[in-house]
Structure formats: C-alpha cells, structure tokens
Design an enzyme around this catalytic site. Structure first.
Site, PDB file in Angstrom:
ATOM      1  N   SER A 183     -28.160  49.517 -85.480  1.00 46.69           N
ATOM      2  CA  SER A 183     -29.581  49.457 -85.809  1.00 46.69           C
ATOM      3  C   SER A 183     -29.818  50.414 -86.956  1.00 46.69           C
ATOM      4  O   SER A 183     -29.020  51.321 -87.204  1.00 46.69           O
ATOM      5  CB  SER A 183     -30.416  49.885 -84.592  1.00 46.69           C
ATOM      6  OG  SER A 183     -31.764  50.147 -84.939  1.00 46.69           O
TER       7      SER A 183
ATOM      8  N   TYR B 215     -32.365  55.860 -77.479  1.00 50.08           N
ATOM      9  CA  TYR B 215     -31.814  54.711 -78.186  1.00 50.08           C
ATOM     10  C   TYR B 215     -31.009  55.164 -79.399  1.00 50.08           C
ATOM     11  O   TYR B 215     -29.895  54.681 -79.648  1.00 50.08           O
ATOM     12  CB  TYR B 215     -32.947  53.784 -78.605  1.00 50.08           C
ATOM     13  CG  TYR B 215     -32.499  52.511 -79.288  1.00 50.08           C
ATOM     14  CD1 TYR B 215     -31.944  51.475 -78.553  1.00 50.08           C
ATOM     15  CD2 TYR B 215     -32.639  52.347 -80.665  1.00 50.08           C
ATOM     16  CE1 TYR B 215     -31.542  50.297 -79.179  1.00 50.08           C
ATOM     17  CE2 TYR B 215     -32.240  51.187 -81.297  1.00 50.08           C
ATOM     18  CZ  TYR B 215     -31.691  50.152 -80.548  1.00 50.08           C
ATOM     19  OH  TYR B 215     -31.286  49.006 -81.172  1.00 50.08           O
TER      20      TYR B 215
END
Length: 224
Positions: free
Chosen positions: A83, A96
């Site tokens: 990401s 995350y």
C-alpha cells in the site's frame, strides 16, 4: 479453496494441491489483508497479532511453501500487495502501516535473495481504490476506543463515508498488477494511482530533508 493463512500446514497443503492440479505454480500474488483505523494506544495485543498473522506471517507461510519449487525450476514470480501506507504513514493507521512496512522490508530482502534463482519479486503500492476496503466488512476498528483521540474518530468517520468516491479504478489496477506479474520490466516498487504517486514523492522529499538536517549529528558518531 479457502485457507487459514496463519496455519502453516494448511497453507503448505493448499500450495501442494494447487501444484498438482496445475502442474506447478508460476505466479503468487499475496493479497490477503484488511484495514484498521485506530490510534496506536488503542490497539490491543490480540488486534496487533491478528494483523501480523495476515499481513506478515501468512505471507511468510506462503513464501516458504512456494519457493522450493520455484528455486528448483529457476523461475517464478512473487507479487506482494502492499500500500502507499507501506511507504508513508497517517495518524490512525499505525497498525496497518506497521504490517505494510514489515511487508516492504521482507519483500525487498526476498527480491535480493532470490534474483539469482530467476525468481522475480515485486511490491504493489496502491492508493485509494474504489473497492470495499473502507467498509466495515474489510476494516477493523478498535475494541477499546480511548477518550482524547477525537481527531482519529473524525478521520475514521470520513473514511467510512469514502466508499464510492475513491480515485482508483479497481479494473485498471487489476490490469496493472497482471502486467507486473507477466512482464519483465516493472520496478520493485510499483505505485498505483496518482494519489499514491504524489504521497510517495512527498515522503521521499521529507525523508531526504530529515537525512540532511540530521547529517551533522550522524557524522559525529563514528569512531575517530
């Protein structure tokens, strides 16, 4: 086939079954994951361990299962879906980001280790993509929210309203990932989305500034 990625034996059995069915595995895409929005202080031990079971230990189980055959054939392609939050960080995304940062380090080391075996390794770093990722079915929230993190709550509410408005086209993103998996000229880090590109450039500039601003103190710690 549904597999518990945290179960090493189950992953090995699934990889073996896929190899028998298809005559070998040429490309592996590690895409399992989910989001989590909460302040670092709010994340419980169980929530942190569950995230790493999926983002890191599950990936590691898959890698251990597929690499022996790839090394023997001296070919293969591993694509790990990271990401933009594996390259930069936002408040409320600490858990995350921790998982994606770990995936980035693991993948970069792996790429250097297996290049001599003819195995290609790539990271995909998408920005906001118009999928269900920001819906509660794919997004964890803290089980013990703490008073004082109102800014994180406001950011969470904004993200929960975001589905359907993200910039990234999932079909174009999937096509891009396939091109990375089947091509031979992709960089190790493949950003997806103009938002991802812009955030990455800003992160590089900020990191460069930190490096230069700390240069004098850095140089002072060598043994004379």
């Amino acid at each position: 086939m549904e597999v518990d990625l945290a179960d090493e034996a189950a992953v090995a059995a699934a990889v073996a079954a896929a190899g028998r069915r298809f005559g070998g595995i040429d490309v592996v895409v590690n895409n399992a994951g989910y989001g989590f929005l909460g302040a670092v202080e709010e994340v419980t031990d169980a929530e942190a361990r569950q995230m790493f079971d999926v983002q890191i230990f599950g990936v590691w189980n898959v890698l251990r299962a597929v690499l022996p055959a790839m090394r023997e054939r001296r070919s293969g392609h591993i694509v790990n879906i990271s990401s933009i939050l594996g390259l930069t960080a936002f408040p409320g995304w600490g858990l995350y980001c921790a998982g994606k940062y770990a995936l980035e380090g693991l993948t970069e080391s792996l790429a250097a280790e297996v290049s001599g075996f003819g195995i290609d390794v790539h990271l995909i770093e998408p920005g906001y993509t118009r999928t269900d990722f920001l819906r509660t079915t794919s997004l964890g929230l803290p089980s013990n929210p703490i008073d004082g993190y109102e800014a994180v709550r406001e950011m969470t509410d904004a993200h929960l309203r975001m589905p359907g408005t993200q910039l990234g086209d999932p079909v174009k993103a999937a096509t891009a990932i396939i091109s990375v998996a089947t091509g031979d000229k992709a960089p190790l880090h493949q950003l997806l989305g103009s938002d991802s590109y812009g955030l990455a450039r800003a992160r590089v500039e900020a990191l460069s500034a930190d490096i230069e601003n700390g240069r004098e103190l850095s140089m002072s710690t060598d043994i004379a």
